[in-house]
Design a protein around this motif. Structure first.
Motif, PDB file in Angstrom:
ATOM      1  N   ARG A  68       1.577  -1.600   0.222  1.00  0.00           N
ATOM      2  CA  ARG A  68       0.375   0.395  -0.120  1.00  0.00           C
ATOM      3  C   ARG A  68       0.583   1.396   0.044  1.00  0.00           C
ATOM      4  NH1 ARG A  68      -5.223  -0.402   3.474  1.00  0.00           N
ATOM      5  NH2 ARG A  68      -5.631   1.190   2.279  1.00  0.00           N
ATOM      6  N   SER A  69       0.464   2.572  -0.601  1.00  0.00           N
ATOM      7  CA  SER A  69       0.873   3.576  -0.200  1.00  0.00           C
ATOM      8  C   SER A  69       0.107   4.704  -0.070  1.00  0.00           C
ATOM      9  CB  SER A  69       1.369   3.780  -2.146  1.00  0.00           C
ATOM     10  OG  SER A  69      -0.271   4.200  -3.166  1.00  0.00           O
ATOM     11  N   ASP A  70      -1.376   4.495   0.072  1.00  0.00           N
ATOM     12  CA  ASP A  70      -2.438   5.286   0.783  1.00  0.00           C
ATOM     13  C   ASP A  70      -2.441   5.232   3.397  1.00  0.00           C
ATOM     14  OD1 ASP A  70      -3.423   2.908   0.744  1.00  0.00           O
ATOM     15  OD2 ASP A  70      -5.295   3.732   0.800  1.00  0.00           O
ATOM     16  N   VAL A  71      -2.327   3.849   2.905  1.00  0.00           N
ATOM     17  CA  VAL A  71      -2.462   4.463   4.247  1.00  0.00           C
ATOM     18  C   VAL A  71      -1.139   3.489   5.481  1.00  0.00           C
ATOM     19  CG1 VAL A  71      -3.506   3.245   6.934  1.00  0.00           C
ATOM     20  CG2 VAL A  71      -5.083   4.317   4.854  1.00  0.00           C
ATOM     21  N   ASN A  72      -0.065   3.383   5.971  1.00  0.00           N
ATOM     22  CA  ASN A  72       1.041   2.821   7.027  1.00  0.00           C
ATOM     23  C   ASN A  72       1.747   1.889   5.407  1.00  0.00           C
ATOM     24  OD1 ASN A  72      -0.276   2.660   9.013  1.00  0.00           O
ATOM     25  ND2 ASN A  72      -1.494   1.211   9.320  1.00  0.00           N
ATOM     26  N   ALA A  73       2.492   2.872   4.780  1.00  0.00           N
ATOM     27  CA  ALA A  73       3.047   2.797   3.694  1.00  0.00           C
ATOM     28  C   ALA A  73       4.360   2.182   4.005  1.00  0.00           C
ATOM     29  CB  ALA A  73       3.048   3.865   3.103  1.00  0.00           C
ATOM     30  N   GLN A  74       5.078   1.352   2.785  1.00  0.00           N
ATOM     31  CA  GLN A  74       6.614   1.541   3.436  1.00  0.00           C
ATOM     32  C   GLN A  74       6.961   1.867   3.723  1.00  0.00           C
ATOM     33  OE1 GLN A  74       7.911  -1.885   0.960  1.00  0.00           O
ATOM     34  NE2 GLN A  74       7.721  -0.501  -0.413  1.00  0.00           N
ATOM     35  N   HIS A  75       8.296   2.384   4.493  1.00  0.00           N
ATOM     36  CA  HIS A  75       9.464   3.343   4.412  1.00  0.00           C
ATOM     37  C   HIS A  75      10.470   2.826   4.082  1.00  0.00           C
ATOM     38  CE1 HIS A  75       6.775   6.193   7.184  1.00  0.00           C
ATOM     39  NE2 HIS A  75       5.944   4.953   7.115  1.00  0.00           N
ATOM     40  N   PHE A  76      10.831   2.324   3.957  1.00  0.00           N
ATOM     41  CA  PHE A  76      12.093   1.466   2.776  1.00  0.00           C
ATOM     42  C   PHE A  76      12.330  -0.016   3.290  1.00  0.00           C
ATOM     43  CE2 PHE A  76      13.187   1.285   7.300  1.00  0.00           C
ATOM     44  CZ  PHE A  76      13.985   0.091   7.150  1.00  0.00           C
ATOM     45  N   HIS A  77      12.388  -0.703   2.405  1.00  0.00           N
ATOM     46  CA  HIS A  77      12.958  -1.947   2.421  1.00  0.00           C
ATOM     47  C   HIS A  77      13.854  -2.381   2.643  1.00  0.00           C
ATOM     48  CE1 HIS A  77      12.172  -1.663  -1.967  1.00  0.00           C
ATOM     49  NE2 HIS A  77      13.326  -3.045  -2.149  1.00  0.00           N
ATOM     50  N   LEU A  78      15.135  -3.649   2.358  1.00  0.00           N
ATOM     51  CA  LEU A  78      15.927  -4.161   2.834  1.00  0.00           C
ATOM     52  C   LEU A  78      15.915  -4.925   1.820  1.00  0.00           C
ATOM     53  CD1 LEU A  78      16.782  -5.272   6.646  1.00  0.00           C
ATOM     54  CD2 LEU A  78      17.530  -2.745   5.425  1.00  0.00           C
ATOM     55  N   ASP A  79      17.480  -5.253   1.320  1.00  0.00           N
ATOM     56  CA  ASP A  79      17.489  -6.173   0.073  1.00  0.00           C
ATOM     57  C   ASP A  79      18.726  -6.662   0.471  1.00  0.00           C
ATOM     58  OD1 ASP A  79      15.349  -5.230  -1.969  1.00  0.00           O
ATOM     59  OD2 ASP A  79      16.853  -4.220  -3.294  1.00  0.00           O
ATOM     60  N   LEU A  80      18.683  -8.324   0.708  1.00  0.00           N
ATOM     61  CA  LEU A  80      19.190  -9.094   0.522  1.00  0.00           C
ATOM     62  C   LEU A  80      19.363  -9.812  -0.285  1.00  0.00           C
ATOM     63  CD1 LEU A  80      17.793  -9.955   4.106  1.00  0.00           C
ATOM     64  CD2 LEU A  80      19.289  -7.852   3.343  1.00  0.00           C
ATOM     65  N   ASP A  81      20.838 -10.236   0.036  1.00  0.00           N
ATOM     66  CA  ASP A  81      21.640 -11.249  -1.045  1.00  0.00           C
ATOM     67  C   ASP A  81      21.016 -13.029  -0.848  1.00  0.00           C
ATOM     68  OD1 ASP A  81      23.049  -9.495  -2.624  1.00  0.00           O
ATOM     69  OD2 ASP A  81      24.537 -10.321  -2.185  1.00  0.00           O
ATOM     70  N   GLY A  82      20.220 -13.395  -1.750  1.00  0.00           N
ATOM     71  CA  GLY A  82      19.571 -14.297  -1.677  1.00  0.00           C
ATOM     72  C   GLY A  82      20.289 -15.992  -2.169  1.00  0.00           C
ATOM     73  N   ASP A  90      15.591 -20.802  -2.656  1.00  0.00           N
ATOM     74  CA  ASP A  90      14.835 -21.474  -2.078  1.00  0.00           C
ATOM     75  C   ASP A  90      15.058 -21.284  -0.488  1.00  0.00           C
ATOM     76  OD1 ASP A  90      12.811 -21.472  -4.668  1.00  0.00           O
ATOM     77  OD2 ASP A  90      13.288 -23.516  -5.266  1.00  0.00           O
ATOM     78  N   ALA A  91      16.327 -22.257  -1.094  1.00  0.00           N
ATOM     79  CA  ALA A  91      16.625 -22.246   0.835  1.00  0.00           C
ATOM     80  C   ALA A  91      16.942 -21.672   1.622  1.00  0.00           C
ATOM     81  CB  ALA A  91      18.621 -22.528   0.379  1.00  0.00           C
ATOM     82  N   ALA A  92      17.394 -20.365   1.311  1.00  0.00           N
ATOM     83  CA  ALA A  92      17.206 -18.350   2.204  1.00  0.00           C
ATOM     84  C   ALA A  92      15.675 -18.649   2.091  1.00  0.00           C
ATOM     85  CB  ALA A  92      17.877 -17.473   1.004  1.00  0.00           C
ATOM     86  N   GLN A  93      15.013 -18.701   1.503  1.00  0.00           N
ATOM     87  CA  GLN A  93      13.825 -18.166   2.063  1.00  0.00           C
ATOM     88  C   GLN A  93      12.982 -19.807   3.042  1.00  0.00           C
ATOM     89  OE1 GLN A  93      10.636 -18.007  -1.706  1.00  0.00           O
ATOM     90  NE2 GLN A  93       9.473 -19.704  -0.456  1.00  0.00           N
ATOM     91  N   GLU A  94      13.436 -21.337   2.799  1.00  0.00           N
ATOM     92  CA  GLU A  94      12.659 -21.872   4.050  1.00  0.00           C
ATOM     93  C   GLU A  94      13.946 -21.369   5.160  1.00  0.00           C
ATOM     94  OE1 GLU A  94      14.082 -25.943   4.793  1.00  0.00           O
ATOM     95  OE2 GLU A  94      13.708 -25.717   2.736  1.00  0.00           O
TER      96      GLU A  94
END
Length: 132
Positions: A68-82, A90-94
């Motif tokens: 969402r961008s209207d209510v409680n929007a994400q302000h930032f996020h982290l990108d991690l090497d998977g 798949d292993a990182a996801q698990e």
């Protein structure tokens, strides 16, 4: 090249439980958790050669509502090497799901999109990205 005004010191995440979130990220990206004040209100995750991630307690914390961008929007996020292969992704996801992450968007569009989106235990979005 311009001289920077101020080097990046840390990334700070608001959350209801700093210890829980710091330990989650320590298990995901490595490093050690420090509680300098000893009161559990502000914790730091430190790892050599990496930007420090800090976690501060916020009363009545409301997590972002991805995407969402209207209510409680994400302000930032982290990108991690998977990983560089889909098997590594798949292993990182698990592993992140076992540590308490929640899947938000796992659609990789038949391998055309090289990231998947999750929420950490406090609801902050982060991505595992496939790297070449």
């Amino acid at each position: 090249m311009t001289t920077p005004v101020a080097p990046l010191r840390s990334v700070v995440l608001d959350c209801p439980d700093p210890r829980l979130l710091a330990e989650f990220y320590a298990a995901v990206i490595g490093g050690t958790v420090h509680d300098e004040e000893g009161d559990g209100e502000w914790l730091d995750l430190k790892a050599p050669g990496r930007v420090k991630i800090s976690f501060q307690r916020v009363t009545d914390y409301t997590p972002p509502e991805w995407p969402r961008s209207d209510v409680n929007a994400q302000h930032f996020h982290l990108d991690l090497d998977g990983g560089s292969t889909w098997a590594e992704m798949d292993a990182a996801q698990e592993r992140v799901l076992a540590l308490g992450a929640r899947a938000l968007d796992l659609d990789d569009d038949g391998g055309k999109r090289d990231w998947r989106v999750y929420a950490d235990p406090a609801g902050h979005p982060f991505c595992l990205c496939r790297v070449d």
